[in-house]
Design an enzyme around this catalytic site. Structure first.
Site, PDB file in Angstrom:
ATOM      1  N   GLY A 163       3.533   2.840   0.322  1.00  0.00           N
ATOM      2  CA  GLY A 163       2.314   2.065   0.504  1.00  0.00           C
ATOM      3  C   GLY A 163       2.578   0.737   1.190  1.00  0.00           C
ATOM      4  O   GLY A 163       3.661   0.158   1.059  1.00  0.00           O
ATOM      5  N   TYR A 165       1.962  -3.023   1.275  1.00  0.00           N
ATOM      6  CA  TYR A 165       1.584  -4.112   0.380  1.00  0.00           C
ATOM      7  C   TYR A 165       2.067  -5.433   0.967  1.00  0.00           C
ATOM      8  O   TYR A 165       3.124  -5.482   1.597  1.00  0.00           O
ATOM      9  CB  TYR A 165       2.197  -3.922  -1.014  1.00  0.00           C
ATOM     10  CG  TYR A 165       1.862  -2.597  -1.629  1.00  0.00           C
ATOM     11  CD1 TYR A 165       0.610  -2.372  -2.199  1.00  0.00           C
ATOM     12  CD2 TYR A 165       2.781  -1.552  -1.616  1.00  0.00           C
ATOM     13  CE1 TYR A 165       0.290  -1.146  -2.748  1.00  0.00           C
ATOM     14  CE2 TYR A 165       2.464  -0.315  -2.155  1.00  0.00           C
ATOM     15  CZ  TYR A 165       1.223  -0.113  -2.725  1.00  0.00           C
ATOM     16  OH  TYR A 165       0.895   1.101  -3.254  1.00  0.00           O
ATOM     17  N   MET A 182      -5.319  -0.527  -8.566  1.00  0.00           N
ATOM     18  CA  MET A 182      -5.733   0.837  -8.249  1.00  0.00           C
ATOM     19  C   MET A 182      -4.689   1.602  -7.455  1.00  0.00           C
ATOM     20  O   MET A 182      -4.829   2.800  -7.222  1.00  0.00           O
ATOM     21  CB  MET A 182      -7.051   0.827  -7.450  1.00  0.00           C
ATOM     22  CG  MET A 182      -8.211   0.159  -8.158  1.00  0.00           C
ATOM     23  SD  MET A 182      -8.094  -1.643  -7.990  1.00  0.00           S
ATOM     24  CE  MET A 182      -9.569  -2.134  -8.907  1.00  0.00           C
ATOM     25  N   GLU A 225       2.727  10.764   0.787  1.00  0.00           N
ATOM     26  CA  GLU A 225       2.408  10.173   2.087  1.00  0.00           C
ATOM     27  C   GLU A 225       3.260  10.741   3.218  1.00  0.00           C
ATOM     28  O   GLU A 225       2.795  10.850   4.356  1.00  0.00           O
ATOM     29  CB  GLU A 225       2.574   8.655   2.030  1.00  0.00           C
ATOM     30  CG  GLU A 225       1.495   7.928   1.248  1.00  0.00           C
ATOM     31  CD  GLU A 225       1.710   7.931  -0.266  1.00  0.00           C
ATOM     32  OE1 GLU A 225       0.816   7.485  -1.006  1.00  0.00           O
ATOM     33  OE2 GLU A 225       2.796   8.396  -0.699  1.00  0.00           O
ATOM     34  N   GLU A 274      -6.641 -13.112   4.330  1.00  0.00           N
ATOM     35  CA  GLU A 274      -6.701 -11.676   4.056  1.00  0.00           C
ATOM     36  C   GLU A 274      -7.646 -10.916   4.995  1.00  0.00           C
ATOM     37  O   GLU A 274      -8.355 -11.499   5.810  1.00  0.00           O
ATOM     38  CB  GLU A 274      -7.141 -11.452   2.600  1.00  0.00           C
ATOM     39  CG  GLU A 274      -5.975 -11.250   1.648  1.00  0.00           C
ATOM     40  CD  GLU A 274      -5.249  -9.947   1.911  1.00  0.00           C
ATOM     41  OE1 GLU A 274      -5.732  -9.104   2.698  1.00  0.00           O
ATOM     42  OE2 GLU A 274      -4.167  -9.745   1.327  1.00  0.00           O
TER      43      GLU A 274
END
Length: 474
Positions: A163, A165, A182, A225, A274
C-alpha cells in the site's frame, strides 16, 4: 510491453514525448515542488518531470508527475497515450477479470547493488529529500509502496499488503507512518501490538508504474496487490525477497528500506499538504526504525505532489478507485452500469444504475458506504439513471437539477467512519454521510390492495379447538 522498473517507464515516456527534462540548476525548495504543482495544469497530456541538476545535492535524480496525466496513465497500462479517462476505466475493468495473476520470483534485483545497515542506514545518505508544500512539517516519502504481512497468518499471500502510505522522515533512521484505520497495514499493526511485537515492513521507492497503481487500489483484505499488478500488466509482476525481513518486494525498485513499526510507539507527525487540498494537522502516529537500506547506484527518487486538485495524486487514484467500487457493486447489483470515484480520492462517488423497483437506487447508494473504499472515504454518493454518464459532469448536474427532490431523495446517515484527513468532519474520523437519489422516480408496487387485511376464516376457532383435542390424545 510491461515495464519491470521505473527507469524503463521513464525511457518510454521520453520516447513518447511525455518526459520533460529540466536542464537548468534548480533549488530543491521551492522549485521542484512548484514545477510539479504546475505540471498538471498543462492538461490531460502533461509530461512527467525529471530533475538531475539540484543545488546542494550530488548526483540527485528526482522524477515528478510520473502518473500526472491521462496520457502518462495510459502509457503505464500499455495503452495509446490518447486513450481517454472513461476508456481507461473500461480497460481497467476488463483486465481485472484476469485477477489474480500470480507474481514471479526473480533473482538479482537491481536494488541489491548497494547496502547500508544498522547505524549506517541513514536515509539522508540515499534520498534527496525535499518538502512539497511550505506548510509541511518536514520531509516526506510519499510515493512509497509499503509491504507488510498479517502477523497471525504470515504465509497467506492474500493477507500481505502492498500500500501507498505517506511517510515522514523524523531522523536518520526514524520515520513516521500514517496507517489509516481502514487500510490493511493498520490491521497488521494492531495484530502485532496485541501480540506485543513490532511489525516488520519494507518501504519500496521508485517502482514500475503499475506497481504504484496496484498499491494505491482499495482492494479487499485477502486480495493480493501483486496479483492485480499482474492482471493489469498482462504478465506476472516480478518480485524479490527483501534480505532482512524476507518480505516480497518489487524486483525493480530503486530503493528498499527495511525495518519495523515499533509496537505502541507514537510520535507527532505532520502537518502535511494532502490530497484534499487542505493541510492535515500534527497527530500522534506510529514510528518506524530503519535497519537496512538497499538501493541502486544513483537511485531515481520518485516524489508525488499533493495539493489543491487536480494534481498527480488525482490522476493516480482516479481509475483504481472507480474500478474496485464498480466490481464490488456489480457483484451485488447487476443493474449497476458505471462508477466514477475520480474526485478527491472518491470522497464523492457517482453511480449510474438501472432500477428494479422503487427505492432501489437508494439501496445501491447505501451499499457504496459499506465497501472497503466507502467505509473510509465516500462521504457523498450520487446515484443517476443508466442513461446518465457518471463521467460526464454536465449530465450529472442535469440529473441533480431535474430528478432530485429534496423531500424524499436525500438520505443522511449520521456518524459513520471517514479518513481523518477529511476536512469536513467536525470530529476527525467521524462524519455524517449523504446519499442523493437523482434517478427517475419509480412508482410503488400496485399489484395488490394492501389496505384490506386478511381475516381469520369463520371456522378457524372451531378448528383450533378440534386440533388441540386431537393433539392431546396422541
Amino acid at each position: 510491453m510491461p515495464y519491470d522498473d521505473l527507469r524503463g517507464f521513464l525511457e518510454a515516456l521520453d520516447k513518447e514525448g511525455q518526459l520533460l527534462h529540466v536542464p537548468d540548476e534548480v533549488l530543491p525548495e521551492p522549485d521542484i515542488a512548484a514545477a510539479a504543482n504546475a505540471a498538471p495544469r498543462l492538461g490531460d497530456a502533461a509530461p512527467a518531470l525529471f530533475f538531475d541538476n539540484v543545488r546542494g545535492f550530488t548526483n540527485a535524480r528526482i522524477a515528478m508527475n510520473v502518473h500526472g496525466s491521462w496520457a502518462n496513465h495510459a502509457l503505464a497500462l500499455g495503452l495509446p497515450k490518447e486513450t481517454g479517462a472513461k476508456e481507461q476505466v473500461a480497460e481497467f475493468v476488463r483486465r481485472w477479470e484476469a485477477f489474480p495473476v500470480e507474481p514471479e520470483w526473480r533473482e538479482n534485483p537491481p536494488w541489491a547493488q548497494n547496502t547500508l545497515e544498522g547505524e549506517d542506514a541513514d536515509v539522508f545518505r540515499v534520498l534527496p529529500l525535499i518538502r512539497l508544500n511550505d506548510g509541511d512539517g518536514g520531509f516526506y516519502i510519499d510515493k512509497a509502496a509499503v509491504v507488510s504481512k498479517d502477523p497471525d497468518d504470515p504465509e497467506h499471500s492474500g493477507k500481505q499488503n502492498l500500500g501507498v502510505y505517506r511517510v515522514e522522515v523524523k531522523g536518520r533512521r526514524r520515520l513516521a507512518i500514517q496507517p489509516v484505520p481502514m487500510h490493511d497495514i493498520a490491521l497488521h499493526l494492531r495484530t502485532a501490538e496485541e501480540r506485543g511485537e513490532d511489525l516488520p515492513v519494507a518501504i519500496t521507492l521508485g517502482n514500475d508504474p503499475v506497481i504504484t497503481i496496484a498499491a494505491s487500489t482499495p482492494m479487499k483484505y485477502e486480495e493480493n496487490e501483486y496479483g492485480l499488478a499482474g492482471a493489469l500488466r498482462g504478465a506476472p509482476a516480478p518480485i524479490a525477497r527483501a534480505p532482512l525481513t524476507g518480505l516480497p518486494v518489487p524486483w525493480g525498485s530503486e530503493v528498499v528500506i527495511e525495518g519495523v513499526v515499533e509496537g505502541r510507539a507514537r510520535e507527532i507527525e505532520g502537518p502535511f499538504g494532502e490530497f484534499t487540498g487542505h493541510y492535515s494537522g500534527g497527530r500522534s502516529m506510529p514510528v518506524i526504525r530503519v535497519d537496512r537500506i538497499s538501493y541502486r547506484t544513483d537511485p531515481v527518487f520518485e516524489h508525488l505532489y499533493l495539493g489543491m486538485p487536480w494534481t498527480e495524486c488525482d490522476y493516480l487514484i482516479a481509475a483504481n478507485t472507480s474500478v474496485p467500487l464498480f466490481k464490488q457493486l456489480k457483484a451485488d447489483f447487476p443493474e449497476v452500469q458505471a462508477v466514477n470515484a475520480s474526485y478527491t480520492h472518491g470522497l464523492v462517488v457517482i453511480v449510474s444504475t438501472r432500477k428494479r423497483y422503487g427505492g432501489f437506487a437508494k439501496a445501491v447508494g447505501l451499499r457504496v458506504l459499506t465497501t472497503p473504499h466507502g467505509l473510509g472515504y465516500a462521504t457523498t454518493v450520487i446515484v443517476v439513471d443508466e442513461d446518465v454518464d457518471p463521467f460526464n459532469l454536465p449530465q450529472v448536474m442535469w440529473a441533480l437539477s431535474t430528478k432530485m427532490n429534496p423531500a424524499g431523495d436525500l438520505i443522511t446517515v449520521p456518524r459513520l467512519p471517514v479518513v481523518e484527513l477529511a476536512p469536513q468532519a467536525p470530529t476527525p474520523g467521524i462524519v455524517d454521510k449523504l446519499v442523493i437519489d437523482a434517478t427517475t422516480p419509480v412508482g410503488a408496487d400496485r399489484r395488490g390492495t394492501y389496505g384490506t387485511p386478511v381475516r381469520d376464516l369463520p371456522e378457524t376457532a372451531a378448528w383450533l379447538t378440534r386440533l388441540q383435542t386431537l393433539a392431546a390424545r396422541r
